[in-house]
Scaffold this active site. Structure first.
Site, PDB file in Angstrom:
ATOM      1  N   ARG A  71       0.856  -1.201   0.000  1.00 22.84           N
ATOM      2  CA  ARG A  71       0.000   0.000   0.000  1.00 22.84           C
ATOM      3  C   ARG A  71       0.885   1.242   0.000  1.00 22.84           C
ATOM      4  NH1 ARG A  71      -4.163  -0.323   4.625  1.00 22.84           N
ATOM      5  NH2 ARG A  71      -5.099  -1.935   3.317  1.00 22.84           N
ATOM      6  N   ARG A 140      -2.300   6.257   9.657  1.00 23.49           N
ATOM      7  CA  ARG A 140      -2.199   5.823   8.254  1.00 23.49           C
ATOM      8  C   ARG A 140      -2.241   7.031   7.306  1.00 23.49           C
ATOM      9  NH1 ARG A 140      -4.511   0.368   7.946  1.00 23.49           N
ATOM     10  NH2 ARG A 140      -3.841  -0.689   9.830  1.00 23.49           N
ATOM     11  N   LYS A 216      -4.704   0.403  14.706  1.00 20.64           N
ATOM     12  CA  LYS A 216      -4.612   1.349  13.588  1.00 20.64           C
ATOM     13  C   LYS A 216      -5.252   2.687  13.939  1.00 20.64           C
ATOM     14  CE  LYS A 216      -6.782  -1.330  10.655  1.00 20.64           C
ATOM     15  NZ  LYS A 216      -7.675  -1.954   9.653  1.00 20.64           N
ATOM     16  N   LYS A 218      -6.688   6.484  12.015  1.00 22.31           N
ATOM     17  CA  LYS A 218      -6.972   7.119  10.715  1.00 22.31           C
ATOM     18  C   LYS A 218      -7.425   8.570  10.881  1.00 22.31           C
ATOM     19  CE  LYS A 218      -8.107   2.688   8.686  1.00 22.31           C
ATOM     20  NZ  LYS A 218      -9.120   1.849   8.049  1.00 22.31           N
ATOM     21  N   CYS A 439     -15.039  -3.345  -1.502  1.00 20.64           N
ATOM     22  CA  CYS A 439     -13.669  -3.597  -1.040  1.00 20.64           C
ATOM     23  C   CYS A 439     -13.032  -4.674  -1.920  1.00 20.64           C
ATOM     24  CB  CYS A 439     -13.676  -4.039   0.412  1.00 20.64           C
ATOM     25  SG  CYS A 439     -14.287  -5.730   0.599  1.00 20.64           S
ATOM     26  N   CYS A 445      -7.649 -10.940  -0.162  1.00 20.40           N
ATOM     27  CA  CYS A 445      -7.833 -10.594   1.247  1.00 20.40           C
ATOM     28  C   CYS A 445      -8.023 -11.863   2.086  1.00 20.40           C
ATOM     29  CB  CYS A 445      -9.021  -9.670   1.426  1.00 20.40           C
ATOM     30  SG  CYS A 445      -9.276  -9.299   3.173  1.00 20.40           S
ATOM     31  N   CYS A 484     -16.518  -8.923   4.256  1.00 21.79           N
ATOM     32  CA  CYS A 484     -16.578  -9.314   5.673  1.00 21.79           C
ATOM     33  C   CYS A 484     -16.978  -8.077   6.468  1.00 21.79           C
ATOM     34  CB  CYS A 484     -15.220  -9.886   6.119  1.00 21.79           C
ATOM     35  SG  CYS A 484     -14.036  -8.639   6.649  1.00 21.79           S
ATOM     36  N   CYS A 488     -14.213  -2.220   5.079  1.00 17.37           N
ATOM     37  CA  CYS A 488     -13.221  -1.470   4.300  1.00 17.37           C
ATOM     38  C   CYS A 488     -13.831  -0.539   3.249  1.00 17.37           C
ATOM     39  CB  CYS A 488     -12.235  -2.430   3.649  1.00 17.37           C
ATOM     40  SG  CYS A 488     -11.284  -3.368   4.864  1.00 17.37           S
TER      41      CYS A 488
HETATM   42 FE1  SRM Z   1      -9.327  -2.363   5.411  1.00 13.56          FE
HETATM   43  C1  SRM Z   1      -8.026  -5.037   6.977  1.00 13.56           C
HETATM   44  C2  SRM Z   1      -8.248  -3.559   2.482  1.00 13.56           C
HETATM   45  C3  SRM Z   1      -9.961   0.625   4.030  1.00 13.56           C
HETATM   46  C4  SRM Z   1     -11.254  -1.524   8.095  1.00 13.56           C
HETATM   47  N1  SRM Z   1      -8.266  -4.009   4.895  1.00 13.56           N
HETATM   48  C5  SRM Z   1      -7.786  -4.977   5.725  1.00 13.56           C
HETATM   49  C6  SRM Z   1      -6.865  -5.923   4.955  1.00 13.56           C
HETATM   50  C7  SRM Z   1      -5.470  -5.407   5.067  1.00 13.56           C
HETATM   51  C8  SRM Z   1      -6.960  -7.414   5.354  1.00 13.56           C
HETATM   52  C9  SRM Z   1      -5.981  -7.923   6.363  1.00 13.56           C
HETATM   53  O1  SRM Z   1      -5.849  -7.357   7.476  1.00 13.56           O
HETATM   54  O2  SRM Z   1      -5.366  -8.967   6.072  1.00 13.56           O
HETATM   55  C10 SRM Z   1      -7.432  -5.744   3.518  1.00 13.56           C
HETATM   56  C11 SRM Z   1      -6.462  -6.045   2.389  1.00 13.56           C
HETATM   57  C12 SRM Z   1      -7.221  -6.567   1.202  1.00 13.56           C
HETATM   58  C13 SRM Z   1      -6.419  -6.600  -0.041  1.00 13.56           C
HETATM   59  O3  SRM Z   1      -6.167  -7.708  -0.562  1.00 13.56           O
HETATM   60  O4  SRM Z   1      -6.057  -5.562  -0.563  1.00 13.56           O
HETATM   61  C14 SRM Z   1      -7.995  -4.347   3.626  1.00 13.56           C
HETATM   62  N2  SRM Z   1      -9.030  -1.590   3.631  1.00 13.56           N
HETATM   63  C15 SRM Z   1      -8.666  -2.262   2.525  1.00 13.56           C
HETATM   64  C16 SRM Z   1      -8.811  -1.419   1.281  1.00 13.56           C
HETATM   65  C17 SRM Z   1      -7.745  -1.703   0.230  1.00 13.56           C
HETATM   66  C18 SRM Z   1     -10.218  -1.625   0.702  1.00 13.56           C
HETATM   67  C19 SRM Z   1     -10.427  -1.096  -0.683  1.00 13.56           C
HETATM   68  O5  SRM Z   1     -10.971  -1.871  -1.471  1.00 13.56           O
HETATM   69  O6  SRM Z   1     -10.107   0.046  -0.985  1.00 13.56           O
HETATM   70  C20 SRM Z   1      -8.754  -0.018   1.912  1.00 13.56           C
HETATM   71  C21 SRM Z   1      -7.347   0.511   2.022  1.00 13.56           C
HETATM   72  C22 SRM Z   1      -7.335   1.871   2.653  1.00 13.56           C
HETATM   73  C23 SRM Z   1      -6.012   2.552   2.638  1.00 13.56           C
HETATM   74  O7  SRM Z   1      -5.587   3.002   1.581  1.00 13.56           O
HETATM   75  O8  SRM Z   1      -5.421   2.699   3.721  1.00 13.56           O
HETATM   76  C24 SRM Z   1      -9.277  -0.311   3.308  1.00 13.56           C
HETATM   77  N3  SRM Z   1     -10.329  -0.722   6.027  1.00 13.56           N
HETATM   78  C25 SRM Z   1     -10.575   0.366   5.252  1.00 13.56           C
HETATM   79  C26 SRM Z   1     -11.597   1.174   5.838  1.00 13.56           C
HETATM   80  C27 SRM Z   1     -12.199   2.446   5.245  1.00 13.56           C
HETATM   81  C28 SRM Z   1     -11.588   3.688   5.798  1.00 13.56           C
HETATM   82  O9  SRM Z   1     -10.597   3.627   6.529  1.00 13.56           O
HETATM   83  O10 SRM Z   1     -12.116   4.748   5.513  1.00 13.56           O
HETATM   84  C29 SRM Z   1     -11.974   0.539   7.019  1.00 13.56           C
HETATM   85  C30 SRM Z   1     -13.119   0.983   7.957  1.00 13.56           C
HETATM   86  C31 SRM Z   1     -12.780   2.142   8.806  1.00 13.56           C
HETATM   87  C32 SRM Z   1     -12.102   1.706  10.055  1.00 13.56           C
HETATM   88  O11 SRM Z   1     -10.890   1.554  10.050  1.00 13.56           O
HETATM   89  O12 SRM Z   1     -12.802   1.482  11.050  1.00 13.56           O
HETATM   90  C33 SRM Z   1     -11.166  -0.649   7.123  1.00 13.56           C
HETATM   91  N4  SRM Z   1      -9.553  -3.142   7.303  1.00 13.56           N
HETATM   92  C34 SRM Z   1     -10.447  -2.700   8.243  1.00 13.56           C
HETATM   93  C35 SRM Z   1     -10.423  -3.596   9.366  1.00 13.56           C
HETATM   94  C36 SRM Z   1     -11.291  -3.474  10.643  1.00 13.56           C
HETATM   95  C37 SRM Z   1     -10.707  -2.515  11.630  1.00 13.56           C
HETATM   96  C38 SRM Z   1     -11.445  -2.523  12.931  1.00 13.56           C
HETATM   97  O13 SRM Z   1     -11.360  -1.526  13.642  1.00 13.56           O
HETATM   98  O14 SRM Z   1     -12.059  -3.521  13.293  1.00 13.56           O
HETATM   99  C39 SRM Z   1      -9.491  -4.611   9.066  1.00 13.56           C
HETATM  100  C40 SRM Z   1      -9.096  -5.806   9.940  1.00 13.56           C
HETATM  101  C41 SRM Z   1      -8.236  -5.423  11.101  1.00 13.56           C
HETATM  102  O15 SRM Z   1      -7.714  -4.323  11.213  1.00 13.56           O
HETATM  103  O16 SRM Z   1      -8.091  -6.298  11.958  1.00 13.56           O
HETATM  104  C42 SRM Z   1      -8.986  -4.306   7.753  1.00 13.56           C
HETATM  105 FE1  SF4 Z   2     -11.031  -7.871   3.296  1.00 11.49          FE
HETATM  106 FE2  SF4 Z   2     -13.117  -7.587   4.869  1.00 11.49          FE
HETATM  107 FE3  SF4 Z   2     -11.655  -5.472   4.232  1.00 11.49          FE
HETATM  108 FE4  SF4 Z   2     -13.162  -6.555   2.408  1.00 11.49          FE
HETATM  109  S1  SF4 Z   2     -13.886  -5.615   4.306  1.00 11.49           S
HETATM  110  S2  SF4 Z   2     -10.998  -5.979   2.129  1.00 11.49           S
HETATM  111  S3  SF4 Z   2     -13.090  -8.693   2.914  1.00 11.49           S
HETATM  112  S4  SF4 Z   2     -10.971  -7.167   5.437  1.00 11.49           S
END
Ligand code: SRM
Ligand code: SF4
Length: 586
Positions: A71, A140, A216, A218, A439, A445, A484, A488
């Protein structure tokens, strides 16, 4: 309760070094050690494997098809043409021939193998972008509305986003040692401008300390009326407050405690909207970011990662208690918040011209996937534009792209390329599709329970039939899907949200605010993909027939009784109207 395993990994890592150098040198496997996999996140890298190939590889007694997702941080989503060309080249050279524009204005590469990881990171940095802190328990990529046409105000907001990003970047030398070592042995200089608040932590990280944050973190800067960055989903946010003529930012309302992630079946986890905590001047804004980070550092839950985000710290401490702790560090009190209004959280497509006569074109990029197909050579088209474009590229938080700052004399040339590669009318779609987001999910993922970006476009094609029947082609309804419940693509802030439970099965949520200012509510549990269209047809038809003038879909479904409104994150799981129970009691 004991500290979580990740705390031990951070503690033993010597400021994020771990055994990464040794792991990278080990060519007997495409993977890294379990502990190092946690550390690479702080460097912007996730180990993954191709889930489509898992079974086949297992049967062939091969290790999973390991590769890495990288990323790239892009504060405020602004990249130059040279940087675009470099991202494009790296995607073709080391990744899977595609670029992903993320929901947080960053680039992602998928499919980089271990032996090419170092080269790729090095070359990303050569283009003056980096990957440090793109993931991990740190701040981030800092987001900002990508609205260059509001140039003066936006410039100030963008400058704040960049300043916060720089101020909160980890200072460990590990990133440079591991990825950028050019053999000169040069040490990285640690500077803080302005200087940090209070006594620095010992060691290499004056703000974070040895254990970094509990989870994390943000940050976002938003200029109303556009909430395209979904400020309420962020741990920390700044809402720009303008002077009477709307030309200068007089300060920022500060928001804290937003987040989306939750787990199915665990009601103690929930999405939460950020609260407005106070108002600060532009000069105070950087210090506020540091104070909020430090109060979370010292009060966040380090025993249970499912309860470690700032949103839970604020639930525990209360907003007033949290504010007081921040003010103690700051040495001044935040002022009362000022009035503001957000109107929407989606993007506006096509051309817009600013007061200098510069043009900006917002391009619809379905789910942020930049790649070439036989029908639509999008990646090639954008490469050709980047070769001649003198302005910049802006990644939006809705996974779209603005080709920005096109001088009047350059517009005809860019328009011709947009036409040649069929991008000019990419937004000639239903407003439903234009307001969609998914996402990544499968196959990369590791947490995905169901498809997302590979499925939502087809589902929208099905739903578009209903939309067209109802005459709603031009009516924007936000629709988002995730594989899930981690959230995201911020599905709980969409008027229609789908969250994966298992293959081909989704929870359906309805009723979020069109401006991203109200969470949705569960409408139906575990709906099979074959049934989604029939489930939503009557709701959409009812909306088309019975909505009030200007009424948004999210507001209508609450008024019409399909779902109850979610007033507070902690009530997200309450008031679900179970159709089976409702049928029995009727
Ligand atoms: Fe996310 C984890 C992709 C924005 C909440 N997210 C992941 C992971 C890294 C899976 C992992 O931990 O193994 C995913 C990688 C998938 C892949 O193959 O690329 C992933 N998240 C993404 C992206 C690429 C989705 C997209 O299609 O654009 C976004 C990348 C953002 C960036 O450039 O930094 C992405 N993730 C978000 C957002 C939206 C936002 O931040 O505005 C959220 C919800 C907001 C938040 O943080 O509460 C988000 N991602 C999560 C979570 C749940 C966090 C939590 O508090 O429970 C995880 C899992 C974790 O952290 O344990 C996660
Ligand atoms: Fe992966 Fe769940 Fe985030 Fe989608 S929402 S990219 S399935 S961690």
């Amino acid at each position: 309760m004991a500290q979580s395993k990740n705390e031990g990994i951070k503690d033993a890592s010597n400021y994020l070094r771990g055994t990464l150098l040794e792991g990278l040198a080990d060519t007997s496997t495409g993977a890294l050690s379990k502990d190092d996999q946690q550390l690479t996140k702080f460097h912007g890298i996730y180990q993954q494997d191709d889930r489509d190939l898992r079974k086949e590889r297992r049967l062939a007694k091969l290790e999973p098809a390991y590769s890495f997702m990288i990323r790239v941080r892009v504060p405020g989503g602004v990249a130059t043409s040279a940087q675009w060309l470099e991202m494009d080249r790296l995607a073709q050279t080391y990744a899977n021939d595609a670029l992903k524009l993320t929901t947080r204005q960053a680039f992602q590469f998928h499919g980089v193998i271990k032996t090419e990881l170092k080269k790729t990171i090095y070359e990303i940095n050569q283009s003056l972008l980096d990957t440090v802190a793109a993931c991990g328990d740190v701040n981030r990529n800092v987001m900002c509305n990508p609205n260059p046409y509001q140039s003066k105000v936006h410039e100030a907001a963008q400058d704040l986003a960049t300043a916060i990003s720089n101020h909160l970047t980890p200072r460990t030398g590990a990133y440079h040692e591991i990825w950028l070592d050019d053999g000169s042995g040069e040490k990285v200089k640690v500077t803080y401008d302005p200087p940090i608040l209070g006594e620095p932590e010992e060691g290499e990280e004056p703000i974070y300390g040895k254990h970094y944050l509990p989870r994390k973190f943000k940050i976002v800067v938003a200029v109303p009326p556009s909430n395209d960055v979904d400020i309420y989903a962020h741990d920390l946010g700044y809402i720009a407050i303008l002077d009477d003529v709307g030309e200068n930012i007089v300060g920022y309302n500060v928001t804290v405690g937003g987040g989306m992630g939750m787990s199915h079946g665990k009601e103690e986890t929930f999405p939460r909207l950020a609260d407005v905590m106070g108002f600060c001047t532009p000069e105070q804004a950087l210090a506020v970011s540091e104070a909020v980070v430090k109060v979370q550092r010292d009060n966040g839950n380090r025993e249970d990662r499912a309860n470690a985000r700032l949103k839970y710290t604020i639930e525990r401490m209360g907003l007033d208690g949290f504010r007081e702790e921040c003010e103690k560090l700051l040495g001044f009190k935040l002022e009362e918040p000022r009035p503001f209004e957000f109107e929407h959280n989606g993007d506006r497509y096509g051309w817009v011209e600013d007061h200098r006569g510069h043009s900006h074109f917002t391009l619809f990029v379905e789910n942020g996937r930049v790649l070439d197909t036989d029908q639509y050579p999008l990646m090639t088209g954008l490469r050709e534009i980047a070769k001649v474009h003198q302005g910049d590229f802006r990644l939006t938080a809705n996974q779209n792209l603005i080709i920005a700052n096109i001088a009047p004399e350059a517009k005809a040339g860019i328009t011709a390329l947009l036409e040649k590669y069929s991008m000019i009318d990419a937004h000639e779609r239903t407003a439903l599709r234009l307001n969609s987001m998914a996402c990544v999910a499968l196959p990369t993922c590791g947490l995905a329970l169901a498809e997302s970006q590979r499925y939502l476009p087809d589902l929208i094609t099905e739903l578009d039939e209903v939309i067209e029947e109802c005459g709603l082609r031009h009516d924007a309804i936000t629709i988002r899907m995730t594989g899930c419940p981690n959230g995201c693509a911020r599905p709980y802030l969409a008027e229609i949200g789908f969250v994966g439970r298992k293959p081909n099965t989704y929870n359906v949520y309805l009723g979020a605010g069109f401006a991203g200012d109200r969470l949705s509510k569960l409408y139906r549990k575990s709906v099979n993909t074959a049934d989604i269209k029939d489930l939503l047809r009557p709701v959409i038809t009812d909306y088309a027939k019975n909505r009030n003038e200007g009424e948004r879909f999210g507001d209508f479904v609450i008024r019409a009784g399909y779902v109850m409104a979610t007033e507070e994150g902690r009530d997200f799981h309450k008031d679900f109207i179970d159709p089976e129970e409702a049928a029995v009691s009727a």
